[in-house]
Scaffold this motif. Structure first.
Motif, PDB file in Angstrom:
ATOM      1  N   SER A 171       0.826  -1.207   0.000  1.00 22.54           N
ATOM      2  CA  SER A 171       0.000   0.000   0.000  1.00 22.54           C
ATOM      3  C   SER A 171       0.856   1.252   0.000  1.00 22.54           C
ATOM      4  CB  SER A 171      -0.928   0.002   1.224  1.00 22.54           C
ATOM      5  OG  SER A 171      -1.809  -1.097   1.204  1.00 22.54           O
ATOM      6  N   THR A 198       0.867   4.082  -2.864  1.00 26.60           N
ATOM      7  CA  THR A 198       0.642   5.500  -2.575  1.00 26.60           C
ATOM      8  C   THR A 198       1.765   6.359  -3.148  1.00 26.60           C
ATOM      9  OG1 THR A 198      -0.543   4.944  -0.535  1.00 26.60           O
ATOM     10  CG2 THR A 198       0.277   7.203  -0.755  1.00 26.60           C
ATOM     11  N   GLY A 252      -8.742   6.958  -2.102  1.00 22.56           N
ATOM     12  CA  GLY A 252      -8.783   5.618  -1.558  1.00 22.56           C
ATOM     13  C   GLY A 252      -7.778   5.365  -0.457  1.00 22.56           C
ATOM     14  N   ARG A 253      -7.630   4.081  -0.086  1.00 20.80           N
ATOM     15  CA  ARG A 253      -6.648   3.662   0.907  1.00 20.80           C
ATOM     16  C   ARG A 253      -6.334   2.182   0.716  1.00 20.80           C
ATOM     17  NH1 ARG A 253      -9.100   1.142   5.544  1.00 20.80           N
ATOM     18  NH2 ARG A 253     -11.355   1.441   5.635  1.00 20.80           N
ATOM     19  N   GLN A 265      -6.655   2.104  -4.253  1.00 23.57           N
ATOM     20  CA  GLN A 265      -6.305   3.498  -4.468  1.00 23.57           C
ATOM     21  C   GLN A 265      -6.326   3.838  -5.955  1.00 23.57           C
ATOM     22  OE1 GLN A 265      -3.031   5.233  -2.091  1.00 23.57           O
ATOM     23  NE2 GLN A 265      -2.666   3.167  -1.294  1.00 23.57           N
TER      24      GLN A 265
END
Length: 429
Positions: free
Chosen positions: A333, A337, A354-355, A359
């Motif tokens: 993640s 990012t 998002g996360r 994303q």
């Protein structure tokens, strides 16, 4: 895009309904898939950043799930069992209880609904209405919960709602977190309207939300907002339903998207990757006090997909028996990012959305997003868009994607953005 001369696609245009969608932009005939890659009939491989719209969180044809399924079929294991007791259903429930529910202090009952996410949502809405004796449901702007009529009433997208051909009611739409801007707490509005006898909102049976709105544009709710909404549901006598169909099974970082937010929903809907293998399967997890349907009051011929039980049990035991897989998701993640932040800098006014491993980049235009995805596809990456105007380039890579493959796919996406933005700039000049 080179023509796929190795396979005749005319049968699809000749016989398949016009409702088909993904294949219009991703038009190859695919014949094989393994891990994070798909291969077309001409032998070309593509990195898959769509993953069955998050139905393949563990990749294509996981070898352990495949072996267990082959053994089950070869041994004449039950293929279809309605809701009869079977050995493989027992093994799935035991694994789900041991590795998913108990570590999270969840005592929910497991309802096997029809095998689609929309059917799980239908079951959740019906159950909330029966449990409370109320009819109204609060849902949110940009929410997407399926296109069967009950779920569609809770879905916000005008295009999908227009396909109903009839009235969609029983739902009050409220603004999602951030919908009115960063300085406006929409939970205050919800509380004010529900507390005011002249607010015009009927007492709700349920409040239904996604913590990350997948189809709505990767809008991620703040934990404090989700906690406040949970408190409001309890205050006003409504059940809290979290739709974790796309955001669950690790996609948002943990098995359930809400588990680090300090809330435990009354009902949770799961589908997509819950089978682990892309097989149809959906669940509604229900607090025991609301498990009040009579026998077969919500049923379906395929509510017991035994083959899905086989692969789902393997997925749970392989990936969720300890914290290692969740740690891998967290590391990927961060990588995602970082890469998307670099991509966003290439596009004026672009925003990260998002996360977790859910994303994307809001590029501000559906036309631009489509061009980026088309260019990426031409270069060997399968990726799609989301959002009310399809303006978000959305990354849904399998959670098991090897780091080298993940970086390669993100590099293809970055190059596609560079090529499209350069050509757009040149055309403008």
């Amino acid at each position: 895009m080179p023509t796929d001369t190795s396979a005749d696609k005319t049968i699809f245009t000749r016989r398949e309904s016009e409702v088909r969608s993904y294949c219009r932009g991703i038009d190859r005939v695919f014949t094989r898939a393994s891990g994070s890659e798909m291969t077309d009939a001409g032998g070309r491989s593509y990195i898959d950043f769509l993953a069955g719209c998050s139905s393949l969180n563990y990749g294509h044809n996981d070898p352990d799930m495949k072996a267990a399924l082959i053994d089950h079929i070869a041994g004449d294991g039950v293929a279809h069992g309605l809701d009869l007791h079977t050995d493989i259903k027992a093994r799935f429930l035991e694994a789900f209880e041991r590795h998913i529910l108990q570590p999270r202090d969840m005592d929910h009952k497991v309802m096997f609904t029809g095998p689609t996410g929309a059917n799980a949502v239908e079951a959740a809405l019906k159950l909330a209405r029966k449990a409370t004796g109320r009819r109204n449901v609060i849902a949110f702007t940009n929410g997407f919960h399926g296109v069967s009529l009950g779920a569609l009433a809770a879905t916000a997208n005008a295009y999908h709602r227009a396909g109903a051909g009839t009235t969609l009611d029983g739902v009050t739409r409220m603004p999602f977190d951030g919908y009115m801007g960063a300085s406006f707490d929409t939970a205050d509005l919800i509380d004010a309207m529900l507390s005011d006898r002249s607010g015009g909102v009927d007492a709700p049976a349920a409040i239904l939300l996604e913590t990350v709105q997948g189809e709505g544009g990767l809008n991620a709710a703040r934990p404090e907002w989700v906690r406040r909404v949970a408190e409001l549901a309890k205050k006003h006598g409504a059940l809290l339903i979290v739709d974790d169909i796309q955001a669950g099974c690790g996609r948002a970082g943990t098995f359930f998207s809400f588990e680090e937010m300090g809330v435990v929903p009354d009902i949770v809907t799961l589908a997509k990757s819950v089978s682990g293998f892309g097989l149809p399967m959906a669940l509604a997890l229900v607090r025991p006090e609301y498990d009040i349907f009579g026998p077969a009051e919500h049923n379906g011929t395929f509510r017991g997909n035994t083959h899905a039980f086989v692969t789902a049990r393997v997925a749970i035991e392989k990936f969720w028996a300890d914290d290692r897989f969740q740690a891998e998701i967290a590391a990927k993640s961060v990588l995602l990012t970082t890469a998307l932040a670099e991509i966003a800098e290439m596009i004026p006014d672009a925003r990260l959305k998002g996360r977790g491993m859910m994303q994307g980049v809001d590029v501000g235009s559906g036309e631009l997003a489509a061009s980026i995805c088309a260019q990426a596809y031409q270069n060997g990456l399968i990726i799609e868009t989301s959002g009310p105007d399809d303006q978000v380039v959305k990354v849904l890579a399998p959670l098991t994607t090897p780091e080298a493959t993940f970086r390669k796919g993100l590099g293809i996406l970055r190059d596609a953005v560079r090529d499209v933005t350069t050509s757009t700039k040149m055309a403008a000049e």
